[in-house]
Motif scaffolding. Structure first.
Motif, PDB file in Angstrom:
ATOM      1  N   ALA A   1       0.965  -1.262   0.000  1.00  0.00           N
ATOM      2  CA  ALA A   1      -0.181  -0.173  -0.029  1.00  0.00           C
ATOM      3  C   ALA A   1       0.872   1.119   0.052  1.00  0.00           C
ATOM      4  O   ALA A   1       0.421   2.367  -0.420  1.00  0.00           O
ATOM      5  CB  ALA A   1      -0.856  -0.223   1.214  1.00  0.00           C
ATOM      6  N   THR A   2       2.015   1.306   0.616  1.00  0.00           N
ATOM      7  CA  THR A   2       2.951   2.162   0.550  1.00  0.00           C
ATOM      8  C   THR A   2       4.459   1.607   0.065  1.00  0.00           C
ATOM      9  O   THR A   2       4.765   0.409   0.681  1.00  0.00           O
ATOM     10  CB  THR A   2       3.044   2.764   1.753  1.00  0.00           C
ATOM     11  OG1 THR A   2       4.032   3.974   1.587  1.00  0.00           O
ATOM     12  CG2 THR A   2       3.470   2.153   2.875  1.00  0.00           C
ATOM     13  N   ALA A   3       5.327   2.568  -0.411  1.00  0.00           N
ATOM     14  CA  ALA A   3       6.743   2.232  -0.736  1.00  0.00           C
ATOM     15  C   ALA A   3       7.679   2.489   0.494  1.00  0.00           C
ATOM     16  O   ALA A   3       8.678   1.634   0.528  1.00  0.00           O
ATOM     17  CB  ALA A   3       7.123   2.631  -1.817  1.00  0.00           C
ATOM     18  N   GLU A   4       6.982   2.955   1.473  1.00  0.00           N
ATOM     19  CA  GLU A   4       7.860   3.466   2.527  1.00  0.00           C
ATOM     20  C   GLU A   4       8.148   2.340   3.495  1.00  0.00           C
ATOM     21  O   GLU A   4       7.509   1.307   3.565  1.00  0.00           O
ATOM     22  CB  GLU A   4       7.300   4.539   3.249  1.00  0.00           C
ATOM     23  CG  GLU A   4       7.150   5.811   2.403  1.00  0.00           C
ATOM     24  CD  GLU A   4       6.534   6.978   3.227  1.00  0.00           C
ATOM     25  OE1 GLU A   4       6.055   6.881   4.599  1.00  0.00           O
ATOM     26  OE2 GLU A   4       6.232   8.184   2.729  1.00  0.00           O
ATOM     27  N   ASN A   5       9.258   2.261   4.212  1.00  0.00           N
ATOM     28  CA  ASN A   5       9.657   1.388   5.211  1.00  0.00           C
ATOM     29  C   ASN A   5       9.547  -0.169   4.774  1.00  0.00           C
ATOM     30  O   ASN A   5       8.896  -0.919   4.998  1.00  0.00           O
ATOM     31  CB  ASN A   5       8.890   1.499   6.372  1.00  0.00           C
ATOM     32  CG  ASN A   5       9.066   3.166   6.983  1.00  0.00           C
ATOM     33  OD1 ASN A   5      10.183   3.442   7.357  1.00  0.00           O
ATOM     34  ND2 ASN A   5       8.003   3.478   7.533  1.00  0.00           N
ATOM     35  N   PRO A   6      10.215  -0.190   3.588  1.00  0.00           N
ATOM     36  CA  PRO A   6      10.028  -1.807   2.863  1.00  0.00           C
ATOM     37  C   PRO A   6      10.508  -2.897   3.919  1.00  0.00           C
ATOM     38  O   PRO A   6      11.529  -2.581   4.652  1.00  0.00           O
ATOM     39  CB  PRO A   6      10.565  -1.648   1.795  1.00  0.00           C
ATOM     40  CG  PRO A   6      11.475  -0.662   1.927  1.00  0.00           C
ATOM     41  CD  PRO A   6      10.976   0.291   2.856  1.00  0.00           C
ATOM     42  N   THR A   7      10.379  -3.942   3.554  1.00  0.00           N
ATOM     43  CA  THR A   7      11.043  -5.204   4.250  1.00  0.00           C
ATOM     44  C   THR A   7      11.706  -6.059   3.031  1.00  0.00           C
ATOM     45  O   THR A   7      11.197  -6.140   1.814  1.00  0.00           O
ATOM     46  CB  THR A   7       9.860  -6.234   4.691  1.00  0.00           C
ATOM     47  OG1 THR A   7       9.303  -5.530   6.189  1.00  0.00           O
ATOM     48  CG2 THR A   7      10.468  -7.607   5.284  1.00  0.00           C
ATOM     49  N   VAL A   8      12.843  -6.631   3.560  1.00  0.00           N
ATOM     50  CA  VAL A   8      13.698  -7.402   2.471  1.00  0.00           C
ATOM     51  C   VAL A   8      13.852  -8.888   3.187  1.00  0.00           C
ATOM     52  O   VAL A   8      14.163  -9.012   4.049  1.00  0.00           O
ATOM     53  CB  VAL A   8      15.107  -6.840   2.332  1.00  0.00           C
ATOM     54  CG1 VAL A   8      15.725  -7.909   1.332  1.00  0.00           C
ATOM     55  CG2 VAL A   8      15.107  -5.720   1.697  1.00  0.00           C
ATOM     56  N   LEU A   9      13.272  -9.776   2.280  1.00  0.00           N
ATOM     57  CA  LEU A   9      13.377 -11.309   2.899  1.00  0.00           C
ATOM     58  C   LEU A   9      14.352 -12.017   1.734  1.00  0.00           C
ATOM     59  O   LEU A   9      14.290 -11.893   0.604  1.00  0.00           O
ATOM     60  CB  LEU A   9      12.091 -11.897   2.800  1.00  0.00           C
ATOM     61  CG  LEU A   9      10.881 -11.408   3.433  1.00  0.00           C
ATOM     62  CD1 LEU A   9       9.713 -12.446   3.332  1.00  0.00           C
ATOM     63  CD2 LEU A   9      11.218 -11.284   5.128  1.00  0.00           C
ATOM     64  N   MET A  10      15.493 -12.563   2.577  1.00  0.00           N
ATOM     65  CA  MET A  10      16.785 -12.987   1.990  1.00  0.00           C
ATOM     66  C   MET A  10      17.022 -14.347   1.708  1.00  0.00           C
ATOM     67  O   MET A  10      16.567 -14.978   2.738  1.00  0.00           O
ATOM     68  CB  MET A  10      17.901 -12.026   2.255  1.00  0.00           C
ATOM     69  CG  MET A  10      17.887 -10.614   2.338  1.00  0.00           C
ATOM     70  SD  MET A  10      19.556  -9.902   2.987  1.00  0.00           S
ATOM     71  CE  MET A  10      20.624 -10.640   1.863  1.00  0.00           C
ATOM     72  N   ALA A  11      17.658 -14.683   0.843  1.00  0.00           N
ATOM     73  CA  ALA A  11      18.051 -16.029   0.760  1.00  0.00           C
ATOM     74  C   ALA A  11      19.081 -16.245  -0.260  1.00  0.00           C
ATOM     75  O   ALA A  11      18.999 -15.256  -0.992  1.00  0.00           O
ATOM     76  CB  ALA A  11      17.069 -17.361   0.655  1.00  0.00           C
TER      77      ALA A  11
END
Length: 456
Positions: A80-90
């Protein structure tokens, strides 16, 4: 923890058998990375990327995908917003393996029932395709249900974490150039374990809030060669062996960081027996605790000091020739509170031989420490506790190196946690033979990521 315990209810349905089948299919693609990339079979990496599109069609319809540095993958799930995103890594590259010594072939991905639980055997089950597939299974189930995250979710899948990590580094460069600063980053690292801390019987989830620095130190001796029938008293290999022995015998001193003390205090509150008082007053007992950690296990010893391990040796090209150059590669993991320069100084002082050249390759300082308070930490902790009820969550300094070290440039909240139960035997298969994962813990890993995404 009982692998057959009822899994917590989640809002998104998942076909367990199909999830396991997709996992097996991706494990069967031998994406082995090699330091000399000319030896890498890039066709396998292309096959893996194509297979992701086939197995996760809903995700590939909704998420934006970019290829970075040739084979690393960056997905964006618009929120809903591009602010404060999360990154899930592997990462989807794996260390090389052959059939030799394996109970089940490393790329057969066999499903084995040992009478206690079903396990999937294969290279990459724990490191790190298990996390990658768990992330994609979580995303696919939520996309199919019409879920949209509140904030952008990025998926960062590196292709050469086991060698140089340049794929992840390039992804960070790209995000940084776009002004993207993640509010939360989760990568591989700690796991749900038991029996690692005296007096604590409950399962423990160790979440890496930092990781050690890493560098390769090269010890090189150059001198005249000749026939092996007339050797000098000090050949290049003997001089090198003496240098290795000196490095090995002169261990780095044990030092406790604030993260070490927080871990000891957190777990000490759940311990029993005479050591509980010492754990609860760890700062006052740092000297005896240093000795205790040095004796308990290789893992606890490595938690409190810089470590060195000679991993590669080279000498003469023939059995009857004196080497003109002898070389050793020392893999060094640098403790929090130290530096590459201080580590090199310690090794030079240990070797004490001007004829042994000492140099470094690929130096990386210890990473910044992420906080153990605030919304990002609370989300990780609460997601672990909901997925694995009764588990104690504690911070720690990760002993290995991961792609997430690059993300500390753009985020203050980088956490290293693989949401799987790992026994001591299973942890021993990392980068070794007979790597495997329990089906139950793989499925719970999917639930962990569902919870994280739902909260973001």
């Amino acid at each position: 923890m009982n692998p057959h315990a009822q899994r917590p209810a989640v809002a998104w349905t998942l076909d367990d058998a199909q999830a396991v089948s997709r996992f097996q299919a991706l494990l069967r693609i031998p994406t082995m990375s090699r330091l000399d990339e000319s030896d890498t079979d890039w066709a396998q990496f292309d096959s893996f990327i194509a297979a992701l599109c086939d197995h996760y069609p809903a995700s590939h319809e909704v998420l934006e995908r970019e290829l970075v540095a040739g084979h690393s993958l960056l997905y964006r799930w618009p929120g809903a917003t591009a602010e404060n995103p999360t990154v899930l890594m592997a990462h989807y590259d794996v260390v090389p393996a052959t059939d030799d010594g394996w109970t089940h072939p490393p790329f057969a991905a066999e499903l084995v029932d040992d009478g206690n639980e079903k396990q999937i055997w294969g290279r990459g089950t724990l490191d790190d395709k298990g996390a990658l597939v768990a992330i994609l299974e979580a995303v696919e189930s939520m996309v199919a249900a019409g879920f949209q995250p509140a904030h952008d979710i990025y998926l960062s899948f590196g292709h050469n974490e086991e060698t140089t990590g340049q794929g992840a580094c390039a992804i960070v460069d790209l995000l940084q150039a776009r002004g993207i600063r993640p509010a939360l980053v989760i990568d591989e690292g700690g796991a749900v374990v038991t029996g690692i801390f005296p007096g604590v019987k409950a399962p423990i989830a160790v979440v890496g809030v930092s990781e050690k620095g890493i560098t390769s130190v090269l010890l090189t001796v150059n001198q005249s060669g000749g026939h092996a029938s007339t050797p000098p008293r000090m050949t290049a290999t003997v001089r090198l062996a003496r240098a290795i022995t000196r490095v090995n015998s002169n261990r780095f001193p044990a030092r406790f960081t604030d993260t070490n003390f927080e871990m000891i205090h957190t777990l000490g509150a759940h311990s029993s027996g005479p050591l509980r008082f010492i754990f609860m007053h760890a700062r006052a007992f740092r000297l005896p605790l240093g000795a205790l950690f040095g004796r308990l296990s290789d893992e606890t010893s490595a938690m409190v000091r810089t470590t060195t391990a000679v991993t590669q040796l080279s000498g003469a090209q023939a059995a009857n020739a004196l080497p003109e150059q002898a070389k050793a590669v020392v893999n060094v993991r640098i403790a929090q509170g130290s530096t590459v320069a201080a580590t090199l100084h310690h090794i030079r002082r240990s070797v004490r031989d001007p004829l042994v050249e000492i140099s470094i390759e690929h130096p990386n300082e210890p990473s910044n420490v992420s906080p153990t308070t605030g919304p990002a930490w609370d989300l990780v902790r609460e997601s672990v506790e909901a997925t694995y009820p009764g588990t104690i969550v504690t911070p720690y300094v990760m002993l290995g190196a991961s792609d997430s070290r690059h993300f500390t440039r753009i985020s203050d909240h980088v956490y290293r946690f693989s949401p799987f139960e790992m026994s001591r035997d299973e942890r021993g298969t990392l980068h070794a033979m007979n790597e495997r994962i329990g089906v139950g813990t793989f499925l719970r890993g999917i639930e962990f990521f569902q919870r994280v995404i739902a909260a973001r």
